[in-house]
Motif scaffolding. Structure first.
Motif, PDB file in Angstrom:
ATOM      1  N   PHE A  17      46.499  43.474  48.391  1.00 15.00           N
ATOM      2  CA  PHE A  17      45.604  42.345  48.153  1.00 15.00           C
ATOM      3  C   PHE A  17      44.188  42.785  47.778  1.00 15.00           C
ATOM      4  O   PHE A  17      43.351  41.941  47.458  1.00 15.00           O
ATOM      5  CB  PHE A  17      45.599  41.410  49.360  1.00 15.00           C
ATOM      6  CG  PHE A  17      46.778  40.481  49.383  1.00 15.00           C
ATOM      7  CD1 PHE A  17      46.708  39.233  48.786  1.00 15.00           C
ATOM      8  CD2 PHE A  17      47.985  40.878  49.948  1.00 15.00           C
ATOM      9  CE1 PHE A  17      47.804  38.388  48.769  1.00 15.00           C
ATOM     10  CE2 PHE A  17      49.091  40.042  49.941  1.00 15.00           C
ATOM     11  CZ  PHE A  17      48.996  38.787  49.349  1.00 15.00           C
ATOM     12  N   SER A  18      43.938  44.094  47.807  1.00 10.88           N
ATOM     13  CA  SER A  18      42.675  44.586  47.260  1.00 10.88           C
ATOM     14  C   SER A  18      42.705  44.551  45.732  1.00 10.88           C
ATOM     15  O   SER A  18      41.672  44.707  45.077  1.00 10.88           O
ATOM     16  CB  SER A  18      42.399  46.018  47.748  1.00 10.88           C
ATOM     17  OG  SER A  18      43.274  46.949  47.122  1.00 10.88           O
ATOM     18  N   LEU A  19      43.901  44.366  45.173  1.00 12.06           N
ATOM     19  CA  LEU A  19      44.050  44.223  43.729  1.00 12.06           C
ATOM     20  C   LEU A  19      43.634  42.804  43.345  1.00 12.06           C
ATOM     21  O   LEU A  19      44.397  41.855  43.469  1.00 12.06           O
ATOM     22  CB  LEU A  19      45.504  44.480  43.323  1.00 12.06           C
ATOM     23  CG  LEU A  19      45.811  44.504  41.826  1.00 12.06           C
ATOM     24  CD1 LEU A  19      45.064  45.627  41.135  1.00 12.06           C
ATOM     25  CD2 LEU A  19      47.313  44.656  41.602  1.00 12.06           C
ATOM     26  N   GLN A  20      42.404  42.670  42.890  1.00 14.61           N
ATOM     27  CA  GLN A  20      41.861  41.360  42.533  1.00 14.61           C
ATOM     28  C   GLN A  20      40.741  41.542  41.522  1.00 14.61           C
ATOM     29  O   GLN A  20      40.349  42.671  41.214  1.00 14.61           O
ATOM     30  CB  GLN A  20      41.343  40.655  43.787  1.00 14.61           C
ATOM     31  CG  GLN A  20      40.316  41.434  44.580  1.00 14.61           C
ATOM     32  CD  GLN A  20      39.950  40.730  45.870  1.00 14.61           C
ATOM     33  OE1 GLN A  20      39.734  39.533  45.894  1.00 14.61           O
ATOM     34  NE2 GLN A  20      39.883  41.481  46.968  1.00 14.61           N
ATOM     35  N   PHE A  21      40.216  40.423  41.016  1.00  8.35           N
ATOM     36  CA  PHE A  21      39.130  40.485  40.041  1.00  8.35           C
ATOM     37  C   PHE A  21      38.378  39.165  40.048  1.00  8.35           C
ATOM     38  O   PHE A  21      38.844  38.158  40.610  1.00  8.35           O
ATOM     39  CB  PHE A  21      39.670  40.771  38.630  1.00  8.35           C
ATOM     40  CG  PHE A  21      40.831  39.888  38.221  1.00  8.35           C
ATOM     41  CD1 PHE A  21      40.626  38.585  37.805  1.00  8.35           C
ATOM     42  CD2 PHE A  21      42.128  40.369  38.259  1.00  8.35           C
ATOM     43  CE1 PHE A  21      41.683  37.772  37.438  1.00  8.35           C
ATOM     44  CE2 PHE A  21      43.198  39.565  37.900  1.00  8.35           C
ATOM     45  CZ  PHE A  21      42.966  38.268  37.481  1.00  8.35           C
ATOM     46  N   ASN A  22      37.217  39.191  39.436  1.00 11.52           N
ATOM     47  CA  ASN A  22      36.410  37.984  39.286  1.00 11.52           C
ATOM     48  C   ASN A  22      37.063  37.101  38.223  1.00 11.52           C
ATOM     49  O   ASN A  22      37.177  37.500  37.061  1.00 11.52           O
ATOM     50  CB  ASN A  22      34.983  38.372  38.874  1.00 11.52           C
ATOM     51  CG  ASN A  22      34.060  37.158  38.751  1.00 11.52           C
ATOM     52  OD1 ASN A  22      34.508  36.009  38.847  1.00 11.52           O
ATOM     53  ND2 ASN A  22      32.789  37.409  38.543  1.00 11.52           N
ATOM     54  N   THR A  23      37.500  35.926  38.605  1.00 11.81           N
ATOM     55  CA  THR A  23      38.206  35.051  37.657  1.00 11.81           C
ATOM     56  C   THR A  23      37.309  34.597  36.505  1.00 11.81           C
ATOM     57  O   THR A  23      37.808  34.202  35.457  1.00 11.81           O
ATOM     58  CB  THR A  23      38.771  33.811  38.379  1.00 11.81           C
ATOM     59  OG1 THR A  23      37.710  33.166  39.112  1.00 11.81           O
ATOM     60  CG2 THR A  23      39.882  34.218  39.338  1.00 11.81           C
ATOM     61  N   ASP A  24      35.992  34.638  36.699  1.00  5.65           N
ATOM     62  CA  ASP A  24      35.083  34.282  35.603  1.00  5.65           C
ATOM     63  C   ASP A  24      34.949  35.407  34.589  1.00  5.65           C
ATOM     64  O   ASP A  24      34.493  35.181  33.468  1.00  5.65           O
ATOM     65  CB  ASP A  24      33.685  33.938  36.161  1.00  5.65           C
ATOM     66  CG  ASP A  24      33.705  32.664  36.989  1.00  5.65           C
ATOM     67  OD1 ASP A  24      34.533  31.783  36.688  1.00  5.65           O
ATOM     68  OD2 ASP A  24      32.897  32.557  37.936  1.00  5.65           O
ATOM     69  N   ASN A  25      35.333  36.612  34.992  1.00  3.34           N
ATOM     70  CA  ASN A  25      35.237  37.760  34.084  1.00  3.34           C
ATOM     71  C   ASN A  25      36.433  38.687  34.322  1.00  3.34           C
ATOM     72  O   ASN A  25      36.277  39.813  34.798  1.00  3.34           O
ATOM     73  CB  ASN A  25      33.924  38.507  34.321  1.00  3.34           C
ATOM     74  CG  ASN A  25      33.705  39.615  33.314  1.00  3.34           C
ATOM     75  OD1 ASN A  25      34.186  39.549  32.180  1.00  3.34           O
ATOM     76  ND2 ASN A  25      33.013  40.666  33.726  1.00  3.34           N
ATOM     77  N   PRO A  26      37.640  38.218  33.992  1.00  5.85           N
ATOM     78  CA  PRO A  26      38.837  39.018  34.272  1.00  5.85           C
ATOM     79  C   PRO A  26      38.926  40.233  33.358  1.00  5.85           C
ATOM     80  O   PRO A  26      38.377  40.233  32.251  1.00  5.85           O
ATOM     81  CB  PRO A  26      39.973  38.031  33.993  1.00  5.85           C
ATOM     82  CG  PRO A  26      39.408  37.084  32.986  1.00  5.85           C
ATOM     83  CD  PRO A  26      37.953  36.939  33.334  1.00  5.85           C
ATOM     84  N   PRO A  27      39.633  41.276  33.791  1.00 10.85           N
ATOM     85  CA  PRO A  27      39.823  42.451  32.931  1.00 10.85           C
ATOM     86  C   PRO A  27      40.842  42.154  31.834  1.00 10.85           C
ATOM     87  O   PRO A  27      41.526  41.130  31.868  1.00 10.85           O
ATOM     88  CB  PRO A  27      40.364  43.497  33.911  1.00 10.85           C
ATOM     89  CG  PRO A  27      41.116  42.675  34.921  1.00 10.85           C
ATOM     90  CD  PRO A  27      40.321  41.414  35.084  1.00 10.85           C
ATOM     91  N   SER A  28      40.942  43.058  30.874  1.00 10.33           N
ATOM     92  CA  SER A  28      42.011  42.933  29.885  1.00 10.33           C
ATOM     93  C   SER A  28      43.344  43.208  30.565  1.00 10.33           C
ATOM     94  O   SER A  28      43.403  43.842  31.629  1.00 10.33           O
ATOM     95  CB  SER A  28      41.795  43.941  28.750  1.00 10.33           C
ATOM     96  OG  SER A  28      41.937  45.262  29.248  1.00 10.33           O
TER      97      SER A  28
END
Length: 209
Positions: free
Chosen positions: A22-33
Motif C-alpha cells: 500500500f506504499s505503492l501510491q501517487f498523487n491523483t492530481d499528478n499521476p505518473p505515466s
C-alpha cells in the motif's frame, strides 16, 4: 509458546508486506505515466514476493492481447516470443474467464504454455495473476521460478491482493490520461473556434473596408 511466537512472526511479516504494497501510491492530481508506474510496481512486487523473475502486462482490449510493460529475468528468446500474448489462449484466457490467479508447478508439461522459450531457459513453475479493478481486468502479472514450486495459500491470497491493488492504480492512471486527452481536445477545439471567429471578423472588416 514457540508455536505462538512463530505465528506472531509470520503475521508481522504478512503485515509488513501489505504495508509495503500500500506504499505503492501517487498523487491523483499528478499521476505518473503508465510506463513509470509499471517499473515502480515491478520493484515493489520483487521486494514483497521475493521472486526475481516477474513480468507485468497491460491488457489491450482493442487488439485482445496482453503486452509487456515491465519485466525482470526474461531471456532475449522469451522477450521475442512472449512480448505480446493473445487474450484468447493459454493462461490469459483462463484468467479472463475466471478473474482468478492461475498456478502451475509443471510448466514443461502444461498445455497452456504458448512458447517453449521458458522451458529452454529452465523455468518450471508459474503464477499468472489478473490485475483487477473490481471486475475490470486491466493487466496481468506472471511470477516464474526454475524450481518445482508449491504455491502456499498465504501466497495465493497475497498475489490476489497485489493484483487488485495494482489494477486499481492502473485504471486510475488510465482515467487520468483519458481526462487529460479530453481536456486537450477541448482546448484545441476552443482555439480552432477562436481562430475561425477571428478570421471571420477579419474578412468582414476587409469587406467593409
Amino acid at each position: 509458546s514457540k508455536v505462538l511466537d512463530q505465528k506472531d512472526k509470520e503475521l508481522a511479516i504478512e503485515h509488513h508486506k501489505i504495508d509495503h504494497l500500500f506504499s505503492l501510491q501517487f498523487n491523483t492530481d499528478n499521476p505518473p505515466s503508465l510506463e513509470k508506474f509499471f517499473q515502480e510496481s515491478l520493484r515493489i512486487i520483487q521486494d514483497i514476493t521475493g521472486f526475481s523473475n516477474i513480468t507485468l502486462r497491460l491488457c489491450d482490449p482493442g487488439t485482445q492481447s496482453f503486452r509487456i510493460m515491465a519485466q525482470r529475468g526474461m531471456t532475449p528468446e522469451m522477450l521475442k516470443d512472449l512480448s505480446v500474448l493473445p487474450a484468447s489462449a493459454g493462461f490469459h484466457a483462463e484468467i479472463i474467464q475466471t478473474h482468478k490467479p492461475v498456478f502451475t508447478s509443471d510448466l514443461p508439461h502444461d498445455p497452456r504454455l504458448s512458447s517453449s522459450a521458458p522451458i529452454s531457459a529452465g523455468y518450471r513453475s508459474l503464477a499468472c495473476i489478473p490485475l483487477l479493478n473490481q471486475d475490470i481486468l486491466v493487466g496481468s502479472m506472471q511470477l516464474v521460478t526454475k524450481e518445482e514450486y508449491i504455491w502456499s495459500e498465504n501466497e495465493r491470497r497475497l498475489f490476489g491482493l497485489i493484483g487488485r491493488r495494482i489494477g486499481l492504480l492502473i485504471q486510475q492512471i488510465q482515467l487520468s490520461e483519458r481526462l487529460r486527452d479530453l481536456a486537450i481536445l477541448e482546448e484545441r477545439s476552443r482555439i480552432s473556434q477562436e481562430i475561425h471567429d477571428g478570421l471571420a471578423q477579419l474578412v468582414g472588416a476587409l469587406r467593409i473596408w
